[in-house]
Write a protein that holds these residues in place. Structure first.
Motif, PDB file in Angstrom:
ATOM      1  N   GLU A   3       0.820  -1.195   0.000  1.00  0.00           N
ATOM      2  CA  GLU A   3       0.000   0.000   0.000  1.00  0.00           C
ATOM      3  C   GLU A   3       0.857   1.249   0.000  1.00  0.00           C
ATOM      4  OE1 GLU A   3      -0.310  -2.551   1.888  1.00  0.00           O
ATOM      5  OE2 GLU A   3      -2.292  -3.410   1.546  1.00  0.00           O
ATOM      6  N   ASP A   6       2.343   1.854  -3.535  1.00  0.00           N
ATOM      7  CA  ASP A   6       1.319   2.376  -4.441  1.00  0.00           C
ATOM      8  C   ASP A   6       0.961   3.817  -4.088  1.00  0.00           C
ATOM      9  OD1 ASP A   6       1.190   0.004  -5.815  1.00  0.00           O
ATOM     10  OD2 ASP A   6      -0.446  -0.809  -4.622  1.00  0.00           O
ATOM     11  N   ARG A  37       1.385   7.587 -15.415  1.00  0.00           N
ATOM     12  CA  ARG A  37       1.219   6.413 -14.538  1.00  0.00           C
ATOM     13  C   ARG A  37       1.684   5.145 -15.246  1.00  0.00           C
ATOM     14  NH1 ARG A  37      -2.017   4.774 -10.140  1.00  0.00           N
ATOM     15  NH2 ARG A  37      -1.193   2.729  -9.536  1.00  0.00           N
ATOM     16  N   GLU A  41       4.768   2.661 -14.102  1.00  0.00           N
ATOM     17  CA  GLU A  41       4.588   1.234 -13.879  1.00  0.00           C
ATOM     18  C   GLU A  41       5.601   0.428 -14.681  1.00  0.00           C
ATOM     19  OE1 GLU A  41       2.828  -0.101 -11.646  1.00  0.00           O
ATOM     20  OE2 GLU A  41       1.828   1.735 -10.991  1.00  0.00           O
ATOM     21  N   GLN A  48       7.115  -3.862  -5.442  1.00  0.00           N
ATOM     22  CA  GLN A  48       6.263  -3.385  -4.359  1.00  0.00           C
ATOM     23  C   GLN A  48       7.090  -2.842  -3.190  1.00  0.00           C
ATOM     24  OE1 GLN A  48       3.246  -3.032  -4.828  1.00  0.00           O
ATOM     25  NE2 GLN A  48       2.698  -4.427  -6.479  1.00  0.00           N
TER      26      GLN A  48
END
Length: 293
Positions: A3, A6, A37, A41, A48
């Motif tokens: 989390e 991100d 974005r 990515e 992560q």
């Protein structure tokens, strides 16, 4: 952890979208944010890890500089923007920018669509972006040959710092992400602090040894460290107790003092060596937990 990684990306894209207000039209802002974005990515490669993601974002540089570069690209192509609604140059034909930025493979999806956001490299980036990158990389402590030793530990102590400046890691984040691991380190510290106290034994085991066993078990069953790090951190107290006690005790009594004198000196110094070994093991585990090597 996922989390937080991100969230770093979302915050960065939001900053770019905010910077685009008054510079790009609404449809251009949406298209630019979508392509940005997608480009992040790609550079992120599915990672992560908040530190790695922060490093990727640092390479992109100042979001406002990216917006300015996009505005210049549209201006050179004769596309009207919020800053210049009439377009650039007489008779310039505006091309649509609201279509999809790229197809599944990352290439242009069709005629008239804006091209994908290019990869950000030091050679192609504007001077302002390159300067911002250098500052960000300095703050991350990632430049070769620069930064203080164990600078990551200093950054991690900045619990209120900007995650972009600390590589996405700080003391508060470490505790939240690894509560059981930090608890294990705390238990090992407690075991060392109990050594000077003459506490009654539990069955035949001394209290510090029992507390150490609990902390060592938590460390050995943790997946936050490699197997080698787990054994080094958990075994350092016993190594200090046994090897340190033998060496220091032997040096203090000499060769001809006899076994009784050696045993006495061993137990006199082994507790201190256990505390030293525990401190070394905890510091190593904490350093590896921060992943700043």
């Amino acid at each position: 952890m996922i989390e937080r990684a991100d969230q770093l990306v979302l915050n960065y894209v939001s900053q770019a979208a905010d910077a685009a207000h008054g510079v790009l039209r609404a449809d251009q802002r949406l298209d630019f944010a979508r392509r940005l974005r997608a480009r992040i990515e790609v550079e992120r490669g599915g990672s992560q890890n908040a530190r790695q993601v922060a490093k990727v974002l640092a390479r992109f540089g100042d979001p406002a500089a990216l917006v300015e570069r996009e505005a210049r690209r549209l201006a050179e192509a004769g596309v009207a923007t919020a800053r210049d609604p009439a377009g650039v140059g007489a008779g310039a034909v505006a091309r649509p920018v609201s279509g999809p930025a790229s197809g599944p493979a990352g290439g242009p999806s069709g005629g008239g669509a804006t091209r994908p956001l290019p990869a950000v490299t030091d050679e192609e980036a504007p001077p302002g972006v390159r300067a911002y990158r250098r500052i960000a990389q300095d703050n991350l402590g990632r430049r070769q040959g620069m930064g203080l030793p164990f600078a990551g530990l200093r950054r991690a102590a900045m619990s209120s710092a900007n995650p972009m400046a600390t590589g996405g890691r700080d003391a508060r984040t470490i505790v939240k992400e690894h509560p059981r691991d930090t608890a294990a380190l705390a238990i090992l510290v407690v075991a060392a602090l109990l050594v000077p106290f003459d506490l009654p034994a539990v069955a035949i085991f001394q209290v510090p040894l029992v507390v150490w066993a609990v902390g060592a078990a938590m460390v050995l069953f943790s997946d936050a460290w490699s197997v080698r790090d787990r054994f080094v951190g958990a075994g350092a107290p016993l190594l200090g107790y046994a090897v340190g006690g033998v060496l220091i005790g032997g040096l203090r009594v000499g060769i001809e003092a006899g076994m009784a004198a050696f045993v006495t000196q061993f137990f006199d110094v082994s507790g201190t060596m256990f505390m030293i070994g525990t401190g070394a093991g905890v510091l190593w585990l904490a350093y590896r937990l921060l992943d700043v090597s």
